[in-house]
Design a protein around this motif. Structure first.
Motif, PDB file in Angstrom:
ATOM      1  N   ILE A   1      71.486  17.781  35.577  1.00 56.42           N
ATOM      2  CA  ILE A   1      70.991  18.912  34.982  1.00 56.42           C
ATOM      3  C   ILE A   1      70.578  18.652  33.636  1.00 56.42           C
ATOM      4  O   ILE A   1      71.082  18.251  32.615  1.00 56.42           O
ATOM      5  CB  ILE A   1      72.225  20.038  34.869  1.00 56.42           C
ATOM      6  N   ARG A   2      69.338  19.319  33.004  1.00 56.86           N
ATOM      7  CA  ARG A   2      68.834  19.229  31.946  1.00 56.86           C
ATOM      8  C   ARG A   2      68.930  20.823  31.320  1.00 56.86           C
ATOM      9  O   ARG A   2      68.310  21.731  31.986  1.00 56.86           O
ATOM     10  CB  ARG A   2      67.496  18.577  31.798  1.00 56.86           C
ATOM     11  N   HIS A   3      69.313  21.237  30.188  1.00 60.86           N
ATOM     12  CA  HIS A   3      69.487  22.634  29.780  1.00 60.86           C
ATOM     13  C   HIS A   3      69.408  22.538  28.304  1.00 60.86           C
ATOM     14  O   HIS A   3      69.828  21.745  27.471  1.00 60.86           O
ATOM     15  CB  HIS A   3      70.895  23.172  30.076  1.00 60.86           C
ATOM     16  N   SER A   4      69.029  23.747  27.767  1.00 58.10           N
ATOM     17  CA  SER A   4      68.569  23.777  26.123  1.00 58.10           C
ATOM     18  C   SER A   4      70.096  24.168  25.562  1.00 58.10           C
ATOM     19  O   SER A   4      70.287  23.866  24.408  1.00 58.10           O
ATOM     20  CB  SER A   4      67.707  24.783  26.022  1.00 58.10           C
ATOM     21  N   ALA A   5      71.182  24.504  26.329  1.00 57.94           N
ATOM     22  CA  ALA A   5      72.317  24.924  25.693  1.00 57.94           C
ATOM     23  C   ALA A   5      73.357  23.769  25.816  1.00 57.94           C
ATOM     24  O   ALA A   5      73.456  23.185  26.834  1.00 57.94           O
ATOM     25  CB  ALA A   5      73.119  25.940  26.745  1.00 57.94           C
ATOM     26  N   SER A   6      73.736  23.252  24.520  1.00 54.92           N
ATOM     27  CA  SER A   6      74.687  22.290  24.459  1.00 54.92           C
ATOM     28  C   SER A   6      75.992  22.771  25.247  1.00 54.92           C
ATOM     29  O   SER A   6      76.534  23.656  25.253  1.00 54.92           O
ATOM     30  CB  SER A   6      75.359  21.736  22.729  1.00 54.92           C
ATOM     31  N   GLY A   7      76.424  21.685  26.280  1.00 57.38           N
ATOM     32  CA  GLY A   7      77.788  22.107  26.980  1.00 57.38           C
ATOM     33  C   GLY A   7      77.462  22.555  28.338  1.00 57.38           C
ATOM     34  O   GLY A   7      78.332  22.730  29.157  1.00 57.38           O
ATOM     35  N   ALA A   8      76.218  22.850  28.522  1.00 54.52           N
ATOM     36  CA  ALA A   8      75.751  23.619  30.044  1.00 54.52           C
ATOM     37  C   ALA A   8      76.280  22.548  31.173  1.00 54.52           C
ATOM     38  O   ALA A   8      76.870  23.165  31.908  1.00 54.52           O
ATOM     39  CB  ALA A   8      74.204  23.666  29.971  1.00 54.52           C
TER      40      ALA A   8
ATOM     41  N   THR B   1      80.214  22.136  35.854  1.00 53.71           N
ATOM     42  CA  THR B   1      81.269  21.210  36.656  1.00 53.71           C
ATOM     43  C   THR B   1      82.084  22.449  37.129  1.00 53.71           C
ATOM     44  O   THR B   1      82.742  22.107  38.147  1.00 53.71           O
ATOM     45  CB  THR B   1      81.990  20.149  35.789  1.00 53.71           C
ATOM     46  N   GLN B   2      82.151  23.649  36.640  1.00 55.73           N
ATOM     47  CA  GLN B   2      83.227  24.426  36.939  1.00 55.73           C
ATOM     48  C   GLN B   2      82.732  25.239  38.229  1.00 55.73           C
ATOM     49  O   GLN B   2      83.714  26.011  38.773  1.00 55.73           O
ATOM     50  CB  GLN B   2      83.458  25.537  35.873  1.00 55.73           C
ATOM     51  N   HIS B   3      81.457  25.121  38.646  1.00 52.27           N
ATOM     52  CA  HIS B   3      80.913  26.057  39.719  1.00 52.27           C
ATOM     53  C   HIS B   3      80.325  25.002  40.706  1.00 52.27           C
ATOM     54  O   HIS B   3      79.552  25.693  41.298  1.00 52.27           O
ATOM     55  CB  HIS B   3      79.964  26.891  38.945  1.00 52.27           C
ATOM     56  N   THR B   4      80.425  24.062  40.543  1.00 47.78           N
ATOM     57  CA  THR B   4      80.061  23.193  41.801  1.00 47.78           C
ATOM     58  C   THR B   4      81.133  22.031  42.229  1.00 47.78           C
ATOM     59  O   THR B   4      81.797  21.527  41.489  1.00 47.78           O
ATOM     60  CB  THR B   4      78.543  22.307  41.427  1.00 47.78           C
ATOM     61  N   SER B   5      81.056  21.794  43.687  1.00 51.01           N
ATOM     62  CA  SER B   5      81.862  20.590  44.113  1.00 51.01           C
ATOM     63  C   SER B   5      81.002  19.232  43.760  1.00 51.01           C
ATOM     64  O   SER B   5      81.876  18.280  44.319  1.00 51.01           O
ATOM     65  CB  SER B   5      82.539  20.954  45.516  1.00 51.01           C
ATOM     66  N   ALA B   6      80.011  19.347  43.539  1.00 49.95           N
ATOM     67  CA  ALA B   6      79.221  18.136  43.295  1.00 49.95           C
ATOM     68  C   ALA B   6      79.456  17.415  42.055  1.00 49.95           C
ATOM     69  O   ALA B   6      80.180  17.711  41.340  1.00 49.95           O
ATOM     70  CB  ALA B   6      77.887  18.592  43.398  1.00 49.95           C
ATOM     71  N   SER B   7      79.103  16.014  42.048  1.00 52.52           N
ATOM     72  CA  SER B   7      79.214  15.268  40.715  1.00 52.52           C
ATOM     73  C   SER B   7      77.990  15.681  39.933  1.00 52.52           C
ATOM     74  O   SER B   7      76.918  16.086  40.276  1.00 52.52           O
ATOM     75  CB  SER B   7      79.152  13.748  40.931  1.00 52.52           C
ATOM     76  N   VAL B   8      78.411  16.016  38.438  1.00 52.17           N
ATOM     77  CA  VAL B   8      77.331  16.361  37.519  1.00 52.17           C
ATOM     78  C   VAL B   8      76.727  15.385  36.694  1.00 52.17           C
ATOM     79  O   VAL B   8      77.619  14.522  36.089  1.00 52.17           O
ATOM     80  CB  VAL B   8      77.968  17.676  36.824  1.00 52.17           C
ATOM     81  N   VAL B   9      75.517  15.093  36.505  1.00 54.59           N
ATOM     82  CA  VAL B   9      74.862  14.165  35.299  1.00 54.59           C
ATOM     83  C   VAL B   9      74.318  15.002  34.485  1.00 54.59           C
ATOM     84  O   VAL B   9      73.245  15.837  34.847  1.00 54.59           O
ATOM     85  CB  VAL B   9      74.101  13.313  36.190  1.00 54.59           C
TER      86      VAL B   9
END
Ligand code: ASP
Length: 321
Positions: free
Chosen positions: A116-123, A128-136
């Motif tokens: 994920i790329r997002h303009s919000a710092s911390g997105a 990670t709270q809403h997916t069971s996948a690994s997050v990069v």
């Protein structure tokens, strides 16, 4: 890599790459060593290995991207993963769907990795709270861009054979740069000597303390004797009404040109994460010159992202290809 205690659907602890801060030197070295293997894969006549067959990677980009999005896609495909690209602009985000709902929707399709790329710092942390996948994290606001710092380190190591003891000058819009932050964490962890330079308005004083770097409001002292000059773009999209010198004035005072590069060590590497604003932070002749490793950074990006995806999806179960 951050290890979460949350169990995945396959019963293993989920791992994420959310930032460089907090990684140990050994974690960083491991990714760089793995990337060397994957770098070779990208130079073979057949640029594909079957390692991630059956794995699904969803690239979710809510901000523009050329290098990062393409290289994550290629990285997944060269590992034989199924890769889906999602763009914030053409998705239901533009119809008012929240990030939480979008992520939960994507999660219902059972991905193994969400990039994920997002303009919000911390997105990415929120995701990670809403997916069971690994997050990069592929860049969140002004916070971190961990794979950029890893590919930068790979490129430096490729040319200099080491990171410890090198003098690295990071120059430009430090205040709004996730690239500067991730690089400062990585390079100081690996024992490099980091200095940062930029106009006072783009250079928060407390950065020096928190990041353990030396800060200058002129570019020349940072460049003196530098082994690496890392130039940054002004992040106009994040600056709002903050006072900035005019582009011409900025280029005159902070642009990297031949005279300024002459202050650095004779074999100084010139780096830039892209996109470049030619004639602003860097002279075209320097961007295209012998010291520039900007396109090496791009090539390293695919290898480093292959290493990261492989670590998240396969390290526990698969041999290295
Ligand atoms: N591509 C880098 C980033 O996404 C640098 C930049 O945009 O200036 O942070």
């Amino acid at each position: 890599m951050d290890t979460s205690s949350t169990g995945s659907s396959e019963g293993q602890a989920r791992r994420h790459l959310l930032g460089i801060e907090g990684l140990a030197a050994s974690d960083i070295e491991r990714v760089l060593d793995l990337a060397e293997t994957f770098f070779q894969v990208s130079r073979r006549p057949v640029r594909k290995v079957p390692t991630l067959r059956g794995k699904t990677v969803i690239n979710m980009f809510f901000e523009p991207s050329t290098r990062t999005r393409t290289s994550f896609e290629l990285a997944g495909k060269r590992l034989s993963a199924d890769v889906v690209n999602f763009s914030g602009k053409t998705s239901s985000t533009s119809k008012g769907e929240t990030l939480r709902d979008t992520i939960r929707t994507m999660n219902a399709m059972n991905p193994h990795v969400v990039v994920i790329r997002h303009s919000a710092s911390g997105a990415p942390h929120h995701v990670t709270q809403h997916t069971s996948a690994s997050v990069v994290n592929a860049g969140d606001g002004i916070h971190e861009h961990p794979t950029q710092a890893l590919l930068d380190a790979y490129t430096i190591r490729q040319h200099k054979k080491k990171l410890a003891g090198l003098r690295v000058a990071i120059c430009g819009d430090i205040a709004h740069s996730r690239v500067a932050r991730s690089n400062a964490h990585l390079l100081t962890t690996m024992g490099a000597e980091v200095s940062m330079a930029g106009p006072r308005t783009l250079l928060p004083e407390k950065l020096a303390k928190t990041l353990g770097v030396t800060v200058y409001d002129r570019i020349e002292p940072a460049l003196e004797g530098a082994d690496v000059a890392m130039m940054l773009r002004i992040q106009h999209e994040r600056i709002g009404s903050a006072s900035l010198p005019s582009t011409r004035e900025y280029a005159r005072q902070y642009g990297l040109n031949a005279a300024r590069l002459a202050l650095a060590a004779p074999d100084c590497l010139v780096m830039h994460p892209g996109p470049i604003n030619r004639g602003v932070e860097i002279d075209p002749e320097i961007a295209d010159g012998a010291a520039s490793v900007i396109l090496d950074q791009v090539e390293a990006g695919v290898a480093v992202r292959m290493a990261v995806l492989w670590q998240l999806c396969a390290e526990a179960t698969e041999p290295l290809p």
